[in-house]
Design an enzyme around this catalytic site. Structure first.
Site, short mmCIF file in Angstrom:
data_model
loop_
_atom_site.label_atom_id
_atom_site.label_comp_id
_atom_site.label_asym_id
_atom_site.label_seq_id
_atom_site.Cartn_x
_atom_site.Cartn_y
_atom_site.Cartn_z
N CYS A 14 -13.45 -1.00 31.42
CA CYS A 14 -14.43 -0.22 30.94
C CYS A 14 -14.47 -0.38 29.47
O CYS A 14 -15.62 -0.12 28.56
CB CYS A 14 -14.45 1.18 31.59
SG CYS A 14 -12.81 1.91 31.34
N HIS A 121 -11.78 5.95 31.43
CA HIS A 121 -12.95 5.54 31.57
C HIS A 121 -13.80 5.83 30.09
O HIS A 121 -13.75 6.70 29.65
CB HIS A 121 -13.79 6.12 32.55
CG HIS A 121 -15.23 5.54 32.63
ND1 HIS A 121 -15.33 4.30 32.89
CD2 HIS A 121 -16.47 5.95 32.28
CE1 HIS A 121 -16.60 3.83 32.80
NE2 HIS A 121 -17.20 4.76 32.64
N ASN A 136 -23.31 3.34 30.05
CA ASN A 136 -22.28 3.39 31.00
C ASN A 136 -22.07 2.37 31.81
O ASN A 136 -23.07 1.83 32.76
CB ASN A 136 -22.38 4.64 31.65
CG ASN A 136 -21.16 5.10 32.49
OD1 ASN A 136 -20.16 4.19 32.61
ND2 ASN A 136 -21.08 6.28 33.14
#
Length: 299
Positions: A14, A121, A136
């Site tokens: 991520c 994350h 995202n």
């Protein structure tokens, strides 16, 4: 929307997805971020060695795994900051007393972008053209965020435990920014979350199966009710043969007669039904009710 660069979640990369979404291009790979993490590890080791390589602190430090990356693909905030230094961009903690942070809290829409982190994350929120987008990597695509909702969105992230950083500096120009300066977009359907949790998927499948079974059962119940109604109508609508019109109130109705009536009615509804089809014998209550009905009808 097609012009917006967006990487979907891959493993625990991520941090890579977040940086590339922020910069709007494939600027960083996991290998390059790993190299930056190793540089940071080496720098930290050198700092700890200043007090002596035989010190307890140093020996304990070198026993620990890297705090800047792990085998899953996670990278620390230090790696993110070092990667952004290449573009002369800085991370400013949203809750700090630095001027960009104070201005961001007063007017979130006045900034260019934010990077948010919760545990392992990372996600980016960037202004492209005149609109804001949540980039995202756990989403199936970019999510449009209105100016009105942006401040609430940041507050929501904070309540969920996210650390927010304001991006200070000039972001590289990109195709999406150029396109969205000429036109705005609408998003009637929001992107959904990418969910790779097997247990969750199984749960959804179980629910879908249960729902299908329930619908099938309801259909079967409706069919049974329709059949019962048809059988009832068969007793009421089929004409009695003339040979039976002379029956008096004392006449009895046999199970064979009722069987024949039901068969005759069902055959008239569906010719494919075989007249020899087995139909359950009527109960004594049915025989009694039919006898009473016929006695009243033929008086």
């Amino acid at each position: 929307m097609d012009a917006i660069f967006h990487e979907k979640q891959e493993g625990s990369l991520c941090a890579q997805h977040c940086l590339n979404a922020l910069l709007q291009g494939s600027y960083f790979t996991a290998v390059e971020l790993s190299q930056l993490a190793q540089q940071l590890d080496e720098s930290e080791r050198e700092q700890m060695a200043v007090a002596g390589t035989q010190s307890y602190e140093y020996k304990e430090f070198i026993k620990q795994p890297s705090s800047n990356m792990d085998d899953s693909g996670f990278f620390s905030v230090q790696v993110i900051a070092k990667a952004l230094e290449v573009w002369q961009l800085n991370l400013i903690a949203y809750n700090s007393q630095d001027r960009p942070a104070i201005e961001a809290r007063q007017n979130p829409c006045g900034q260019k972008a934010y990077i948010c982190n919760f545990k392992e994350h990372w996600l980016a929120v960037r202004k492209l053209g005149y609109q804001w987008f949540n980039l995202n990597s756990l989403l199936t695509g970019p999510e449009l965020v209105s100016d009105t909702y942006l401040s609430m969105f940041l507050v929501q992230l904070q309540h969920e435990g996210y650390s927010i950083f304001v991006i200070e500096g000039q972001l590289p120009d990109c195709e999406a920014n150029q396109v969205l300066h000429l036109t705005t977009v609408e998003q009637p359907i929001k992107p959904s979350l990418i969910n790779n949790d097997t247990s969750y998927t199984i749960g959804k499948d179980d629910f879908a199966k249960a729902l299908a079974d329930s619908q099938q059962l309801a259909t079967q119940n409706e069919d049974q009710q329709a059949l019962h109604q048809s059988l009832k109508l068969s007793l009421e609508q089929i004409e009695v043969p003339t040979s039976q019109t002379s029956c008096n109130s004392g006449s009895s109705v046999t199970s064979e007669e009722i069987r024949q009536r039901r068969t005759a009615f069902l055959t008239s509804v569906d010719p494919q039904i075989q007249t020899t089809e087995s139909i359950a014998d009527p109960t004594e209550e049915e025989l009694l009710q039919e006898a009473i009905r016929m006695s009243m009808e033929y008086k």
